[in-house]
Every structure is written in structure tokens, then in C-alpha cells.
Design a protein around this motif. Structure first.
Motif, short mmCIF file in Angstrom:
data_model
loop_
_atom_site.label_atom_id
_atom_site.label_comp_id
_atom_site.label_asym_id
_atom_site.label_seq_id
_atom_site.Cartn_x
_atom_site.Cartn_y
_atom_site.Cartn_z
N ALA A 31 -2.33 -48.89 -5.52
CA ALA A 31 -1.17 -48.32 -6.21
C ALA A 31 -1.38 -46.84 -6.50
O ALA A 31 -0.47 -46.01 -6.36
N TYR A 32 -2.60 -46.48 -6.90
CA TYR A 32 -2.90 -45.08 -7.21
C TYR A 32 -2.83 -44.22 -5.94
O TYR A 32 -2.29 -43.10 -5.97
N ALA A 33 -3.32 -44.75 -4.82
CA ALA A 33 -3.26 -44.02 -3.55
C ALA A 33 -1.81 -43.80 -3.12
O ALA A 33 -1.44 -42.72 -2.63
N ASP A 34 -0.96 -44.82 -3.29
CA ASP A 34 0.47 -44.66 -2.98
C ASP A 34 1.09 -43.58 -3.84
O ASP A 34 1.91 -42.78 -3.37
N PHE A 35 0.73 -43.55 -5.11
CA PHE A 35 1.28 -42.56 -6.02
C PHE A 35 0.87 -41.15 -5.60
O PHE A 35 1.70 -40.22 -5.57
N VAL A 36 -0.40 -40.98 -5.27
CA VAL A 36 -0.89 -39.66 -4.86
C VAL A 36 -0.22 -39.22 -3.56
O VAL A 36 0.17 -38.06 -3.41
N THR A 37 -0.06 -40.14 -2.61
CA THR A 37 0.61 -39.82 -1.35
C THR A 37 2.05 -39.39 -1.57
O THR A 37 2.54 -38.43 -0.98
N ALA A 38 2.75 -40.12 -2.45
CA ALA A 38 4.13 -39.78 -2.76
C ALA A 38 4.22 -38.40 -3.39
O ALA A 38 5.12 -37.61 -3.07
N PHE A 42 6.11 -35.13 -1.92
CA PHE A 42 7.12 -34.45 -2.73
C PHE A 42 6.85 -32.95 -2.79
O PHE A 42 7.75 -32.12 -2.58
N PHE A 43 5.61 -32.57 -3.09
CA PHE A 43 5.28 -31.15 -3.18
C PHE A 43 5.35 -30.47 -1.82
O PHE A 43 5.71 -29.29 -1.73
N LEU A 44 5.06 -31.20 -0.73
CA LEU A 44 5.19 -30.63 0.61
C LEU A 44 6.64 -30.31 0.94
O LEU A 44 6.97 -29.25 1.47
N VAL A 45 7.53 -31.27 0.58
CA VAL A 45 8.96 -31.04 0.81
C VAL A 45 9.44 -29.85 -0.01
O VAL A 45 10.20 -28.99 0.48
N LEU A 48 8.29 -26.65 1.65
CA LEU A 48 9.05 -26.32 2.86
C LEU A 48 10.44 -25.80 2.51
O LEU A 48 10.93 -24.84 3.11
N VAL A 49 11.08 -26.44 1.54
CA VAL A 49 12.41 -25.99 1.13
C VAL A 49 12.35 -24.59 0.54
O VAL A 49 13.22 -23.75 0.77
N GLY A 50 11.27 -24.31 -0.18
CA GLY A 50 11.13 -22.98 -0.76
C GLY A 50 10.90 -21.90 0.27
O GLY A 50 11.15 -20.72 0.01
N ALA A 51 10.39 -22.28 1.47
CA ALA A 51 10.13 -21.31 2.51
C ALA A 51 11.38 -20.94 3.30
O ALA A 51 11.35 -20.02 4.12
N LEU A 52 12.48 -21.66 3.11
CA LEU A 52 13.71 -21.43 3.86
C LEU A 52 14.60 -20.44 3.12
O LEU A 52 14.53 -20.29 1.90
#
Length: 321
Positions: A31-38, A42-45, A48-52
Motif C-alpha cells: 500500500a505504501y509503495a502504491d502511494f509513493v508511486t501515485a 502526480f508530481f511528474l504530471v 510537465l504541465v508547468g513546462a508547457l
């Protein structure tokens, strides 16, 4: 009856106490690994949005409203491979941030404005080639040196670009018989053409053609070699006339595969040099820069020679003019 010495059996059950809460398994780690991945996603998205740019973000928003390759703002589901509302079969290019266009004037790949810009560029390219053809026609009409060869110079616009054909005529060939040596007047024609070709940024394709008469003076040397050698001879003459060497995109020999006059394969007009001032789209295809056009334009022209070459009647009309 039980004796007096018989004693009842006493069963003692001891409850083992577990210190520290015990072992709960590894489910919490998953569960913790899923949370970290999510959170990473989220921060990657967000990054990327901030770079546009604002225009690029609007283009992305418009895509999800109307996931169709056609320009439009309708929120209605676009028809895909599974019918209306099904999965869209339009392609989205995925890549890293190094591929993202930056700065003013750069637009996102899916921006509908890109299609309009490409259409405008193609239109400007065609207008440039049409103007070059007009300038060449006027130069041929005014040039005393080219006047005797007016009926041997054929100009037309094809899907590949502006085509300039120099054809043989009875008693006035471009080359020595069975040779790649240019006649002096052919050299003069090519020198004149070189100056006009340098006026535009488009690259050129040079092709040699022969008639169906067999070439048998040397073993292993056929019309294929002869047409390729003549195309290269024309390229050298164009360079001597001042054409930039970097403008040459392709030099090919077609032999007798693409006849000008298919009804009369031995007609001298079938022996010709074709110089094509290429459109940008044809240039990309010839240089292998376009995945959407895997077949070279010249190969398509070879498959349909009647559609690309003017008819003898059209030649007669041009000669009369």
C-alpha cells in the motif's frame, strides 16, 4: 464406581501473550509503495504541465474534449475504431521534456494551428514553384540562345514539384549517340537553367531516360547505366553553370522504364533529362525524413508514367506556342 483415590483430571490452558503488537505481514508495504508511486506520477504530471506554454495547455485540453485529428471544438465523442464514442485511432506522440517545444511561437504537436501552418507552407511552396516556371518561360521566350531549343524544353508542375524536361529531337540530340557526352548547346541550356534553380531554396532531382533501343556496344552496359551516366553529366553541367552542389537531392537513371511516348517507344522524345525542382514534401520523402511517405515519389511516378508525363499532343501544342 470410582475409587476414593481417583482424582479429577485438570486441563490447564495457557494463553501466550504477544509483546509489541505482533507481525501483521507485508501488505502495508504494498500500500505504501502504491502511494509513493501515485505521488511521483502526480508530481511528474504537474512538472510537465508547468513546462508547457498557455497555448500548449489549451491544445491538450482541446484534445481531450475532442480527441480527433480534425480541427474542431465540439465536445461530442469522435468516432473511433469501435464506432461513435469508441477508442480514437488518432496517434499521440509521446516523448521526454527534451522534445517539448519551448519559447514564443512554438506550438504543441497537437495544436490545430499546426495543420493550418503546414497548409500555408505548402501553398507558399507551390506559388514559389509556379513563379519560377513563369520566369523560366519568359526567359526562354526572350533568350536568343534558347530560342532554337524552345520546343525541346518542357515545363509543368507535378505532385513532386516543377519539372523541367530537356528532350531529344530528330537531328538535334542532347548527347552524342550512345554516349553520356553532352552536346555544346545542351551545356548552354543547362547553364541557363542553373541560374534559375538557384533562385529558390528547393532541392532538385535529376533523372535520365532513354528510348527502348538496345545498347550493345559494351558488355554489361545497358540503357540503365547510360541513363544514369547522362543524369550525372547533366548534374555536372548544372554545377558548372553555378548551381549550388548542396541542392542536389537525387540523381537517378530510369533507362526505358518511363517512356514519354508509350505509343512509339523509339520516338526521340523518350530520350530526355528531367530536372525536378522539388516541393518540400517530395524533398522530405526523397531524403527519408517522412514516415508517412515510405515510397519515394519517383517510384510512384514510375508506376504511373502516363499520369505524370505530358502527352505528345500537349508537346505539340507547347511547341506551337
Amino acid at each position: 464406581m470410582a475409587g476414593k483415590d481417583d482424582k479429577p483430571t485438570v486441563i490447564v490452558r495457557r494463553v501466550k501473550k504477544i509483546q509489541g503488537g505482533g507481525h501483521h505481514g507485508g501488505s502495508w508495504k504494498v500500500a505504501y509503495a502504491d502511494f509513493v508511486t501515485a505521488m511521483m506520477a502526480f508530481f511528474l504530471v504537474m512538472w510537465l504541465v508547468g513546462a508547457l506554454t498557455t497555448k500548449q495547455r489549451e491544445a491538450i485540453s482541446d484534445y481531450f474534449k475532442n480527441p480527433s485529428p480534425m480541427k474542431g471544438t465540439s465536445p461530442a465523442p469522435s468516432p473511433g475504431m469501435n464506432g461513435p464514442g469508441g477508442a480514437s485511432n488518432s496517434m499521440i506522440k509521446l516523448g521526454g521534456t527534451m522534445e517539448l517545444p519551448k519559447g514564443p511561437g512554438k506550438e504543441f504537436t497537437r495544436d490545430p494551428g499546426d495543420q493550418q501552418n503546414e497548409a500555408e507552407k505548402r501553398q507558399q511552396d507551390r506559388q514559389r514553384l509556379e513563379q519560377l516556371m513563369q520566369d523560366l518561360k519568359e526567359a526562354i521566350d526572350k533568350s536568343q540562345a534558347l530560342e532554337p531549343f524552345k520546343d525541346q524544353l518542357l515545363l509543368d508542375i507535378t505532385p513532386e514539384g516543377l519539372r523541367i524536361q530537356i528532350v531529344d529531337k530528330q537531328n538535334r540530340p542532347m548527347f552524342d549517340l550512345g554516349s553520356a557526352k553532352l552536346m555544346p548547346y545542351t551545356v548552354g541550356i543547362l547553364h541557363e537553367i542553373a541560374g534559375f534553380v538557384n533562385r529558390v531554396p528547393n532541392r532538385v532531382s535529376i533523372a535520365g531516360h532513354t528510348d527502348t533501343a538496345n545498347y550493345a556496344s559494351r558488355f554489361g552496359y545497358s540503357n540503365w547505366e547510360l541513363s544514369a551516366d547522362r543524369a550525372n553529366a547533366a548534374r555536372r553541367a548544372l554545377l558548372e553553370g553555378g548551381m549550388d552542389a548542396a541542392k542536389v537531392a537525387r540523381v537517378v537513371g530510369f533507362g526505358a522504364a518511363v517512356l514519354f511516348d508509350r505509343q512509339n517507344p523509339l520516338n526521340p522524345i523518350n530520350r530526355r533529362i528531367s530536372i525536378v525542382v522539388m516541393s518540400k514534401e517530395a524533398e522530405d520523402a526523397a531524403l527519408g525524413q517522412s514516415e508517412s511517405l515510405p515510397v519515394p515519389v519517383a517510384a510512384a511516378a514510375a508506376a504511373q508514367p502516363a499520369a505524370s508525363a505530358p502527352s505528345p499532343a500537349a508537346v505539340a501544342t507547347q511547341a506551337a506556342n
